[in-house]
Design a protein around this motif. Sequence first.
Motif, short mmCIF file in Angstrom:
data_model
loop_
_atom_site.label_atom_id
_atom_site.label_comp_id
_atom_site.label_asym_id
_atom_site.label_seq_id
_atom_site.Cartn_x
_atom_site.Cartn_y
_atom_site.Cartn_z
N THR A 84 0.82 -1.20 0.00
CA THR A 84 0.00 0.00 0.00
C THR A 84 0.86 1.26 0.00
OG1 THR A 84 -1.73 -1.19 1.18
CG2 THR A 84 -1.85 1.20 1.22
N VAL A 85 1.92 1.26 0.78
CA VAL A 85 2.83 2.41 0.80
C VAL A 85 3.52 2.55 -0.55
CG1 VAL A 85 4.97 3.30 1.83
CG2 VAL A 85 3.15 2.39 3.30
N LEU A 86 3.94 1.44 -1.14
CA LEU A 86 4.58 1.48 -2.45
C LEU A 86 3.63 2.03 -3.51
CD1 LEU A 86 6.99 0.66 -4.31
CD2 LEU A 86 5.80 -1.50 -4.62
N ALA A 87 2.40 1.54 -3.53
CA ALA A 87 1.42 2.02 -4.51
C ALA A 87 1.09 3.49 -4.30
CB ALA A 87 0.15 1.17 -4.45
N GLY A 88 0.98 3.91 -3.04
CA GLY A 88 0.70 5.32 -2.75
C GLY A 88 1.83 6.23 -3.18
N THR A 89 3.06 5.82 -2.92
CA THR A 89 4.21 6.62 -3.32
C THR A 89 4.31 6.69 -4.84
OG1 THR A 89 5.36 5.96 -1.30
CG2 THR A 89 6.70 6.90 -3.07
N TRP A 90 4.12 5.56 -5.49
CA TRP A 90 4.16 5.52 -6.95
C TRP A 90 3.06 6.40 -7.54
CZ3 TRP A 90 5.93 0.44 -9.51
CH2 TRP A 90 6.13 0.62 -10.87
N SER A 91 1.88 6.34 -6.94
CA SER A 91 0.77 7.15 -7.40
C SER A 91 1.06 8.64 -7.24
CB SER A 91 -0.49 6.78 -6.64
OG SER A 91 -1.55 7.63 -6.98
N MET A 92 1.65 9.00 -6.11
CA MET A 92 1.96 10.42 -5.89
C MET A 92 3.01 10.91 -6.88
SD MET A 92 2.84 12.44 -2.38
CE MET A 92 4.33 11.56 -2.03
N MET A 93 3.99 10.07 -7.19
CA MET A 93 5.02 10.47 -8.15
C MET A 93 4.45 10.59 -9.57
SD MET A 93 7.67 11.10 -6.49
CE MET A 93 6.90 11.42 -4.93
N SER A 94 3.63 9.63 -9.99
CA SER A 94 3.05 9.72 -11.32
C SER A 94 2.04 10.87 -11.40
CB SER A 94 2.40 8.40 -11.73
OG SER A 94 1.32 8.08 -10.90
N GLY A 95 1.32 11.12 -10.31
CA GLY A 95 0.41 12.27 -10.27
C GLY A 95 1.16 13.58 -10.34
N THR A 96 2.34 13.65 -9.72
CA THR A 96 3.17 14.85 -9.79
C THR A 96 3.62 15.09 -11.23
OG1 THR A 96 3.90 14.53 -7.53
CG2 THR A 96 5.25 15.96 -8.91
N VAL A 97 4.03 14.02 -11.91
CA VAL A 97 4.43 14.16 -13.32
C VAL A 97 3.25 14.64 -14.16
CG1 VAL A 97 5.16 12.86 -15.36
CG2 VAL A 97 6.30 12.49 -13.18
N LEU A 98 2.09 14.09 -13.95
CA LEU A 98 0.91 14.51 -14.71
C LEU A 98 0.55 15.96 -14.43
CD1 LEU A 98 -1.29 11.32 -14.31
CD2 LEU A 98 -0.28 12.18 -16.42
N LEU A 99 0.63 16.38 -13.17
CA LEU A 99 0.34 17.78 -12.85
C LEU A 99 1.37 18.72 -13.45
CD1 LEU A 99 -0.93 17.60 -9.16
CD2 LEU A 99 -2.23 18.14 -11.22
N MET A 100 2.64 18.29 -13.49
CA MET A 100 3.67 19.11 -14.12
C MET A 100 3.41 19.26 -15.62
SD MET A 100 7.04 17.88 -11.96
CE MET A 100 8.09 18.02 -13.35
#
Length: 109
Positions: A84-100
């Motif tokens: 769950t922590v891995l998926a959450g971290t991965w999601s936050m990083m991919s979401g950051t790329v999408l927002l950028m």
Amino acid sequence: MSPDAFNNLFSLLIGFAVAGALTSGYQAMLRQPAGFGLLQQGVVPRSFAAVPFLMFAAPFIIMRNTLLGPRIERRRTEFVMLATVLAGTWSMMSGTVLLMVLHAVGVVA
């Protein structure tokens, strides 16, 4: 809530939403669930095309496999927490790329 915390939360939510949309679209089109087995097809263009797809779809696939795992095999609580922590971290990083990307295009101010 501080602006940084709000930005991180928004990135996390956008990452999970895009991951869910990608995997649902994949499953609707091909009638099979997306998974990391897409990379095990050998050296073919489909494997190379799967890499960008999996970069953004992985949080959903990880959580789906984590939630279905206890039905198939007994998993310890620590494994579920780590996934769950891995998926959450991965999601936050991919979401950051999408927002950028959205910010660079001018969609988000």
